[in-house]
Design a protein around this motif. Structure first.
Motif, PDB file in Angstrom:
ATOM      1  N   LEU A 104       4.479   3.536   8.070  1.00  0.00           N
ATOM      2  CA  LEU A 104       4.375   2.193   7.115  1.00  0.00           C
ATOM      3  C   LEU A 104       5.334   2.314   6.587  1.00  0.00           C
ATOM      4  CD1 LEU A 104       2.568   1.404   4.600  1.00  0.00           C
ATOM      5  CD2 LEU A 104       2.679   3.710   3.462  1.00  0.00           C
ATOM      6  N   SER A 105       7.029   3.025   6.050  1.00  0.00           N
ATOM      7  CA  SER A 105       7.918   2.220   5.581  1.00  0.00           C
ATOM      8  C   SER A 105       8.850   1.289   6.302  1.00  0.00           C
ATOM      9  CB  SER A 105       9.122   3.890   5.444  1.00  0.00           C
ATOM     10  OG  SER A 105       9.418   4.046   7.179  1.00  0.00           O
ATOM     11  N   VAL A 142       0.381  -6.039   4.352  1.00  0.00           N
ATOM     12  CA  VAL A 142       0.583  -5.041   5.060  1.00  0.00           C
ATOM     13  C   VAL A 142      -0.563  -3.851   5.363  1.00  0.00           C
ATOM     14  CG1 VAL A 142       1.957  -2.664   5.431  1.00  0.00           C
ATOM     15  CG2 VAL A 142       2.761  -4.144   4.078  1.00  0.00           C
ATOM     16  N   VAL A 143      -1.228  -3.815   6.377  1.00  0.00           N
ATOM     17  CA  VAL A 143      -2.670  -3.602   6.596  1.00  0.00           C
ATOM     18  C   VAL A 143      -2.796  -2.579   7.486  1.00  0.00           C
ATOM     19  CG1 VAL A 143      -5.200  -3.918   7.015  1.00  0.00           C
ATOM     20  CG2 VAL A 143      -3.822  -5.704   6.119  1.00  0.00           C
ATOM     21  N   ALA A 144      -3.199  -0.893   6.846  1.00  0.00           N
ATOM     22  CA  ALA A 144      -4.013  -0.063   7.122  1.00  0.00           C
ATOM     23  C   ALA A 144      -4.870   0.869   6.580  1.00  0.00           C
ATOM     24  CB  ALA A 144      -2.493   1.345   7.155  1.00  0.00           C
ATOM     25  N   VAL A 183       0.054  -5.199  10.663  1.00  0.00           N
ATOM     26  CA  VAL A 183      -0.231  -3.856  10.994  1.00  0.00           C
ATOM     27  C   VAL A 183       0.434  -1.803  10.846  1.00  0.00           C
ATOM     28  CG1 VAL A 183      -2.357  -4.893  11.399  1.00  0.00           C
ATOM     29  CG2 VAL A 183      -0.556  -3.680  13.287  1.00  0.00           C
ATOM     30  N   THR A 184       0.277  -1.009  10.408  1.00  0.00           N
ATOM     31  CA  THR A 184       0.648   0.030  10.067  1.00  0.00           C
ATOM     32  C   THR A 184      -0.480   0.999  10.080  1.00  0.00           C
ATOM     33  OG1 THR A 184       2.289   1.317   9.717  1.00  0.00           O
ATOM     34  CG2 THR A 184       1.058   0.413   7.975  1.00  0.00           C
ATOM     35  N   ARG A 185      -0.014   2.272   9.915  1.00  0.00           N
ATOM     36  CA  ARG A 185      -1.861   3.315   9.814  1.00  0.00           C
ATOM     37  C   ARG A 185      -0.489   4.714   8.372  1.00  0.00           C
ATOM     38  NH1 ARG A 185      -2.488   7.355  13.206  1.00  0.00           N
ATOM     39  NH2 ARG A 185      -3.136   8.800  11.309  1.00  0.00           N
ATOM     40  N   ASN A 186      -1.553   4.451   7.607  1.00  0.00           N
ATOM     41  CA  ASN A 186      -1.341   5.044   6.540  1.00  0.00           C
ATOM     42  C   ASN A 186      -1.918   7.241   7.045  1.00  0.00           C
ATOM     43  OD1 ASN A 186      -4.168   6.347   5.956  1.00  0.00           O
ATOM     44  ND2 ASN A 186      -4.730   4.492   5.457  1.00  0.00           N
TER      45      ASN A 186
END
Length: 439
Positions: free
Chosen positions: A399-400, A341-343, A366-369
């Motif tokens: 993210l969740s 999981v990458v942000a 891929v996601t964001r923080n």
């Protein structure tokens, strides 16, 4: 709202990521406070990667030797209180509020005289120095925020300076080459200090040695005066043999993963030996050193927060850090299937980090923080597809949801044993994930 929340908000109002490289403001504030940073000796740590882990190891070793420590590190994962620790524990909310109330009125006087107000980091640094003087501590272990020469912590003029490995990061502030970055970091070495220096690329070593010659500092270099002689894997970490300044320390259990952590341990040991006056003729007590290292923790550094599937959190946020993480994953974890999981923050080398991850993970989500500086998901997804190919990339803006998707992808072949998830790309990503997973 509690008093602590009010103080936290007042600090945040100064701009969490605002940077002003000008030491005159924090110097003026500390002078008004009676220069608390001069009331104890300190060990000052800079470098591109490994600073926080090294600071935590130095702290643990000093406490094992019976010293009262103050430790200042950044950024924090959960609460700003983590930045200021006494005897290895974050200060209480009450103490944090108390110190803020001592600093705030004087900070307002400084703000009124200068065009640019003190930053969030100026304030937390001053609060740490004041809390350490008040405790009082026997020694302060202080991590640089960014760079070295112009960092707020560089009012210390510490007797022991430490430089962990240097790589490319924060180029917009520190310069485009490893040499420029090394020059900025070498600024924490002051007249008569002892520098403990990790192995560096040749172009980094030159400006560091020039600075040491200029200020008459003594240098101990990894690979010459100290280093890792041997390491082997152990449950929950590794067992290392370290060459210290004062002799060889065998059978040292380090409850952290990766060759980079063994290197940090060698650097930390040399710093503590130099501080305590050990050297060619005198070794520290090996049993005390073992006890100090056995107690080390470093949250968010290949930290296991779940099992079945294994979920690891790792704060690698530049290619140099990601390379160390990837090496540790390959060497120390036998995953049959691993999903990342990458942000990542917008100003970071996302391509460089994803290219390093690609050979060791089966898929990436891929996601964001929650950072205002986070790279937009669509932009990160585009880079990920280029590196991994479309089939191996999942996009989840939250993210969740990304963590849930990663667990599903890790287990999709019925691989319940040997399935793993690593959440990485930024300290902020790890901080957010920790809040979700440690509830």
């Amino acid at each position: 709202m509690s008093e602590f929340d009010e103080v936290n908000d007042a600090l945040l109002a100064r701009g969490f990521t605002r940077m002003v490289f000008d030491l005159s403001r924090i110097e003026a504030l500390l002078d008004l406070m009676g220069t608390p940073q001069r009331s104890y000796p300190s060990i000052h740590i800079t470098g591109t990667n490994g600073k926080t882990s090294t600071a935590r190891m130095v702290d643990s070793l000093l406490r094992a030797h019976g010293l009262r420590t103050g430790r200042y590190t950044s950024p924090h994962l959960d609460s700003v209180r983590e930045r200021i620790t006494l005897d290895g524990r974050p200060v209480s909310e009450e103490r944090f509020v108390q110190v803020y109330k001592e600093v705030a009125p004087l900070a307002e006087l400084v703000d009124a005289k200068h065009g640019e107000p003190l930053t969030y980091f100026d304030m937390t640094t001053t609060m740490a120095f004041a809390a350490f003087a008040d405790a009082p501590v026997d020694v302060a272990v202080v991590e640089v925020g960014l760079g070295g020469a112009e960092d707020s912590t560089n009012v210390l003029h510490a007797g022991i300076a430490v430089i962990t490995p240097i790589g490319l990061d924060h180029q917009e502030w520190l310069g485009d080459t490893v040499g420029d970055i090394a020059l900025a970091k070498a600024g924490i070495v002051h007249s008569g200090a002892t520098l403990i220096c990790a192995v560096q690329p040749e172009e980094a070593m030159e400006p560091i040695l020039e600075r040491c010659a200029e200020v008459g500092a003594t240098v101990a270099r990894e690979g010459l005066e100290f280093g890792v002689l041997h390491r082997e894997l152990a449950v929950g970490g590794q067992v290392v043999t370290l060459q210290g300044l004062g002799g060889v320390y065998e059978e040292v259990y380090l409850p952290l993963h990766g060759a980079h952590q063994a290197q940090n341990a060698a650097v930390a040991l040399a710093a503590v030996e130099a501080f305590l006056g050990a050297g060619k003729s005198r070794q520290l007590d090996p049993a005390t050193v073992r006890a100090g290292f056995a107690d080390v923790t470093s949250p968010g550094r290949l930290e296991r927060v779940r099992t079945a599937p294994t979920v690891l959190l790792d704060a690698a946020h530049n290619p140099h850090g990601m390379a160390a993480t990837v090496a540790a994953l390959q060497e120390e974890f036998a995953f049959r299937r691993l999903v990342a999981v990458v942000a990542i923050l917008a100003d970071k080398d996302a391509t460089g980090m994803l290219e390093l991850l690609e050979p060791v993970v089966d898929a990436v989500v891929v996601t964001r923080n929650s950072s205002t500086r986070a790279m937009p998901v669509a932009q990160l997804a585009e880079i990920a597809v280029e590196v991994f190919g479309e089939d191996r990339v999942t996009v989840e803006p939250k993210l969740s949801d990304a963590i849930v998707a990663a667990v599903q992808r890790a287990e999709e072949n019925g691989e319940l044993s040997g399935a793993g998830v690593i959440i990485t790309g930024s300290v902020m990503t790890v901080a957010d994930a920790r809040k979700l997973l440690r509830r």
